[in-house]
Design an enzyme around this catalytic site. Structure first.
Site, PDB file in Angstrom:
ATOM      1  N   ARG A  35      28.451  46.231  34.004  1.00 45.59           N
ATOM      2  CA  ARG A  35      27.723  47.269  34.642  1.00 45.59           C
ATOM      3  C   ARG A  35      26.678  47.553  33.866  1.00 45.59           C
ATOM      4  O   ARG A  35      25.554  47.925  34.692  1.00 45.59           O
ATOM      5  CB  ARG A  35      28.673  48.270  35.186  1.00 45.59           C
ATOM      6  CG  ARG A  35      29.501  47.719  35.984  1.00 45.59           C
ATOM      7  CD  ARG A  35      30.593  48.877  36.414  1.00 45.59           C
ATOM      8  NE  ARG A  35      31.427  48.343  37.603  1.00 45.59           N
ATOM      9  CZ  ARG A  35      32.474  48.961  38.125  1.00 45.59           C
ATOM     10  NH1 ARG A  35      32.974  50.172  37.108  1.00 45.59           N
ATOM     11  NH2 ARG A  35      33.355  48.675  38.865  1.00 45.59           N
ATOM     12  N   LYS A 199      46.878  41.083  52.668  1.00 42.51           N
ATOM     13  CA  LYS A 199      47.075  41.577  53.934  1.00 42.51           C
ATOM     14  C   LYS A 199      46.057  41.895  54.798  1.00 42.51           C
ATOM     15  O   LYS A 199      45.025  41.705  54.730  1.00 42.51           O
ATOM     16  CB  LYS A 199      47.490  43.105  53.597  1.00 42.51           C
ATOM     17  CG  LYS A 199      48.807  43.244  52.914  1.00 42.51           C
ATOM     18  CD  LYS A 199      49.105  44.800  52.704  1.00 42.51           C
ATOM     19  CE  LYS A 199      50.537  44.922  52.062  1.00 42.51           C
ATOM     20  NZ  LYS A 199      50.722  46.459  52.051  1.00 42.51           N
ATOM     21  N   GLY A 355      36.888  42.587  44.457  1.00 43.18           N
ATOM     22  CA  GLY A 355      37.598  42.446  43.385  1.00 43.18           C
ATOM     23  C   GLY A 355      38.292  41.214  42.959  1.00 43.18           C
ATOM     24  O   GLY A 355      38.021  40.308  41.973  1.00 43.18           O
ATOM     25  N   GLY A 378      34.222  48.419  46.853  1.00 36.31           N
ATOM     26  CA  GLY A 378      34.180  49.170  48.049  1.00 36.31           C
ATOM     27  C   GLY A 378      33.045  49.160  48.978  1.00 36.31           C
ATOM     28  O   GLY A 378      32.942  49.085  50.025  1.00 36.31           O
TER      29      GLY A 378
HETATM   30  P1  AMP Z   1      43.340  41.568  48.333  1.00 34.62           P
HETATM   31  O1  AMP Z   1      43.230  42.422  47.050  1.00 34.62           O
HETATM   32  O2  AMP Z   1      43.688  41.940  49.394  1.00 34.62           O
HETATM   33  O3  AMP Z   1      42.190  40.452  48.066  1.00 34.62           O
HETATM   34  O4  AMP Z   1      44.465  40.585  47.708  1.00 34.62           O
HETATM   35  C1  AMP Z   1      44.678  40.050  46.522  1.00 34.62           C
HETATM   36  C2  AMP Z   1      46.053  39.642  46.272  1.00 34.62           C
HETATM   37  O5  AMP Z   1      46.529  39.004  47.147  1.00 34.62           O
HETATM   38  C3  AMP Z   1      46.343  38.778  44.839  1.00 34.62           C
HETATM   39  O6  AMP Z   1      46.696  39.516  44.001  1.00 34.62           O
HETATM   40  C4  AMP Z   1      47.119  37.768  45.345  1.00 34.62           C
HETATM   41  O7  AMP Z   1      48.133  37.400  44.433  1.00 34.62           O
HETATM   42  C5  AMP Z   1      47.680  38.069  46.737  1.00 34.62           C
HETATM   43  N1  AMP Z   1      48.259  36.946  47.502  1.00 34.62           N
HETATM   44  C6  AMP Z   1      47.318  36.056  47.804  1.00 34.62           C
HETATM   45  N2  AMP Z   1      48.197  35.144  48.686  1.00 34.62           N
HETATM   46  C7  AMP Z   1      49.520  35.935  48.490  1.00 34.62           C
HETATM   47  C8  AMP Z   1      50.808  35.470  49.133  1.00 34.62           C
HETATM   48  N3  AMP Z   1      50.719  34.208  49.851  1.00 34.62           N
HETATM   49  N4  AMP Z   1      51.625  36.177  49.112  1.00 34.62           N
HETATM   50  C9  AMP Z   1      51.495  37.185  48.523  1.00 34.62           C
HETATM   51  N5  AMP Z   1      50.441  37.771  48.171  1.00 34.62           N
HETATM   52  C10 AMP Z   1      49.351  37.105  47.908  1.00 34.62           C
END
Ligand code: AMP
Length: 397
Positions: A35, A199, A355, A378
């Site tokens: 940064r 999610k 991230g 964010g």
């Molecule tokens: P996000 O911060 O929403 O981008 O989520 C990233 C996280 O999603 C990472 O830590 C991944 O390990 C997790 N992830 C990706 N695919 C899966 C999956 N099929 N089941 C559970 N977690 C997942």
């Protein structure tokens, strides 16, 4: 609004809002100075123009008032080193008579770091009186903290009104906006967004906004199973948000109406536990056995996703398509990264942000092969959601 490139900094004290919220270890040593490096072009521009940069930032989350462990002092020497030995002074406060006097006495080329802005709760409240006091330290205001541009804080937005003719973006924000506009406003087609992560709930607003813009939407990662279940498939123990089944259907319907092609896993690498030591098998995405969970895309899905990416003119990647932290389940995300690099070599514009996809591309050592990596978190997500960022609007107004 002014442009940093053409603004005359001669003899001016330039207040620069940067994001120096760097990680420090227990000995107050900087463990990642990305940064700080990102703000150097702006600081150097002011110096070269004959002005005096006055650096404003927050660091950490002080609760109420000054706390030694959140002082910006440990950054001062390193900033001087990064600037090639330019003298860097530091104040013990960010407002007040003493601060103002030190700022006023700066000679051209001298750099001043103000103490942590968040030692005042007024900063995050966007307090106008506090912003006015900050403004008294300088002749112009440069916003170069994209990471906090989604906050209407005193130093990131409110301060703008005290510099109606002397406010501008720094080079970091300029390049973030330029890159984001290449994706959101004038993309070379086809435009493909790869939305992964855990999610649907955390990505829904971005997906909804992107549906109005993209040609292809690759949905991967844990989100897959909410869509699979919504279509009557069996997801076993896979992560799935039952509250979002209707949302998943709506996304598919809107995509159809808008002619957006959705690409999702048809086969997955399933595991019998959430661990790198799990037993695995390739199974159809809509028929995951009881006791098993999908943790990565399968070979057919990877091939399908790769093809779409490699034929794209513009690519946005947000979120891994598998649990890339475990070596056993990184194949899908690695293949996505490789396909993005290939497409970029062929002339596509690629932007990676959010991230975990940044962590992902860094883990694979492929960061140099993409057009732009946004580290904004964010602020980037809110921009992709189509929101107006206060720190951007304040400069443009
Ligand atoms: P996000 O911060 O929403 O981008 O989520 C990233 C996280 O999603 C990472 O830590 C991944 O390990 C997790 N992830 C990706 N695919 C899966 C999956 N099929 N089941 C559970 N977690 C997942």
């Amino acid at each position: 609004m002014q442009k940093i490139n053409s603004y005359d900094f001669k003899g001016k004290k330039a207040l620069i809002r940067v994001d120096f919220n760097v990680p420090l270890n227990e000995n107050f040593e900087i463990t990642d100075d990305t940064r700080m490096r990102a703000a150097l072009p702006t600081i150097q521009k002011v110096i070269e123009g004959g002005g005096s940069p006055i650096i404003m930032s927050h660091l950490g989350r002080p609760k109420s008032g000054p706390e030694a462990k959140f002082s910006l002092r440990p950054l001062v020497q390193h900033l001087s080193d990064l600037l090639g030995g330019v003298p860097v002074k530091m104040t013990t406060d960010c407002i007040g008579d003493e601060t103002r006097a030190i700022a006023a006495a700066l000679k051209p080329g001298e750099v001043l770091v103000l103490e942590n802005l968040r030692f005042y709760k007024e900063e995050e409240k966007g307090d106008e009186t506090f912003a006015a006091k900050l403004a008294e330290n300088g002749d112009c205001w440069i916003n170069d903290a994209f990471g906090t541009a989604h906050r209407a804080h005193a130093s990131t937005a409110v301060i703008a009104k005290f510099f109606p003719n002397d406010k501008m973006f720094g080079y970091l924000i300029e390049s973030e906006l330029l890159s984001l506009d290449k994706v959101l406003k004038s993309p070379s087609r086809p435009l493909t967004a790869i939305m992964g992560g855990a999610k649907v709930s955390s990505k829904i607003t971005i997906i909804e906004n992107m549906l109005g813009q993209v040609d292809n939407l690759i949905i991967g990662g844990g989100m897959t199973y909410t869509f699979v279940k919504a279509n009557g498939g069996k997801v076993g123990n896979s992560i799935c948000e039952d509250d979002f089944l209707e949302t998943a259907k709506t996304i598919e319907r809107i995509a159809k109406e808008k002619g957006v092609k959705i690409i999702m896993a048809t086969d997955v690498l399933a595991a019998d536990s959430f661990s790198n030591d799990a037993n695995t098998q390739i199974v159809p995405a809509n028929n995951i056995p009881d006791g098993w969970e999908g943790l990565d895309a399968g070979p057919q899905s990877i091939a399908d996703m790769k093809k779409v990416i490699e034929e794209s003119g513009t690519i946005l990647w947000n979120g891994p398509v598998g649990v890339f932290e475990f070596e056993k389940f990184e194949k899908g995300s690695r293949a996505i990264a490789e396909a993005i690099v290939t497409a970029t070599q062929k002339g596509a514009f690629s932007l990676i942000g959010g991230g975990d996809s940044v962590a992902c591309i860094n883990k694979f050592g492929m960061a140099d092969g993409v057009s732009y990596i946004s580290t904004a978190g964010g602020a980037l997500l809110e921009y992709l959601e189509g929101k107006v960022l206060p720190g951007i609007a304040a400069v443009l107004e």
